[in-house]
Design a protein around this motif. Sequence first.
Motif, mmCIF file in Angstrom:
data_model
loop_
_atom_site.group_PDB
_atom_site.id
_atom_site.type_symbol
_atom_site.label_atom_id
_atom_site.label_comp_id
_atom_site.label_asym_id
_atom_site.label_seq_id
_atom_site.Cartn_x
_atom_site.Cartn_y
_atom_site.Cartn_z
ATOM 1 N N LEU A 91 -5.255 -2.238 3.491
ATOM 2 C CA LEU A 91 -5.825 -1.486 4.617
ATOM 3 C C LEU A 91 -4.954 -1.592 5.866
ATOM 4 O O LEU A 91 -5.350 -1.161 6.956
ATOM 5 C CB LEU A 91 -7.236 -2.005 4.927
ATOM 6 N N GLN A 142 -3.937 -4.470 7.293
ATOM 7 C CA GLN A 142 -4.290 -5.635 8.130
ATOM 8 C C GLN A 142 -3.798 -6.918 7.469
ATOM 9 O O GLN A 142 -4.567 -7.859 7.238
ATOM 10 C CB GLN A 142 -5.822 -5.696 8.320
ATOM 11 N N PRO A 153 0.832 -1.200 0.000
ATOM 12 C CA PRO A 153 0.000 0.000 0.000
ATOM 13 C C PRO A 153 0.871 1.255 0.000
ATOM 14 O O PRO A 153 1.990 1.221 0.496
ATOM 15 C CB PRO A 153 -0.779 -0.128 1.312
ATOM 16 N N PRO A 154 0.365 2.378 -0.492
ATOM 17 C CA PRO A 154 -0.909 2.501 -1.222
ATOM 18 C C PRO A 154 -0.704 2.149 -2.686
ATOM 19 O O PRO A 154 0.442 2.077 -3.158
ATOM 20 C CB PRO A 154 -1.215 4.000 -1.072
ATOM 21 N N LEU A 204 -7.270 -6.431 2.496
ATOM 22 C CA LEU A 204 -6.933 -6.184 3.914
ATOM 23 C C LEU A 204 -5.476 -5.740 4.069
ATOM 24 O O LEU A 204 -5.157 -4.915 4.924
ATOM 25 C CB LEU A 204 -7.226 -7.430 4.748
#
Lengths: 87, 211
Positions: free
Chosen positions: B191, B193, A47-48, B188
């Motif tokens: 995010l 997680q 991410p991101p 996830l």
Amino acid sequence: MTLAVLFLALGTFLIRFLPWRKPGRLHLGQAGPALVVALFLASAFGPPPSWAWLKTLAALGATYLAERLLRNLGLAVLVGMVLYALF
Amino acid sequence: MEVPMKAGFLAAWPLVLGYFPVAVAFGLLGREADLSPWEIQMVSLLVFAGASQFALVGLVAQGTPPLLAAGLGLLLNLRHAFYGPALRPYLRGGPLEAFLLTDEVFALALKTLPHLPEEERRAHFLGLGLGAYLSWNLGTLLGSLGAEGLKGLSQAFGFALPALFFLLALPHLRNRVALLAGGVALVLHLLGQTALGLVLAGALGLLGRRP
């Protein structure tokens, strides 16, 4: 700190050992393939979301071609790494 | 060294390429957290589970009580509970096999063990695990001794594990259950997680039928 390390070490060992050791009636279905695909996606795409993902995709494509051509897992990984560094 | 164990040890080299720089980074992190080289090495020697080691040292460095940090590290490792049972059709796990069962060793073993004669599987697995363990601990040692020059390796070699996992995942990319589980894990992960996503992926995989 030593106690925490021992706690983590013992707990990790038991998490790995007990479910493997105990012959259960649990049918794992596709858990193995599901985990391997999940590990791949989680390791490749951090991410991101960004343009860096394109670099990753290009290097994965090169890794795939190298594996098809060379039929050797380790060499294909090495080719992928070199190209990833060059991209 | 037995022939199958040697073969497993040699087959571990893609994994070694991926582990080494990450282990160097772990050693360096330990030094930044003011741990002694011996304490850092003890973590790698006894725990041998990358993400939870980073969590333990990183959280302790931020002031989290060590036992609480270890508990959080254990939560990260819950996904490992799926690995042994997934390998059970090919190999019965003893204490040594379980100790060596990391994410990467699991994925590589799942690919190789089914194609080996039953009597060679244990030695092959131990060879794989030993290669991974030596690489992880050697990298930790160099990092903990302050091998700053190796920091660059962490970036240059950063693609090794994704490439390895990709090749191991290739045969499963037409498996709908595996793709769904992978998608959930990816969302996830994005995010923040990751560990929860991997546990859920394993749980979703349980719903699929064995081919």
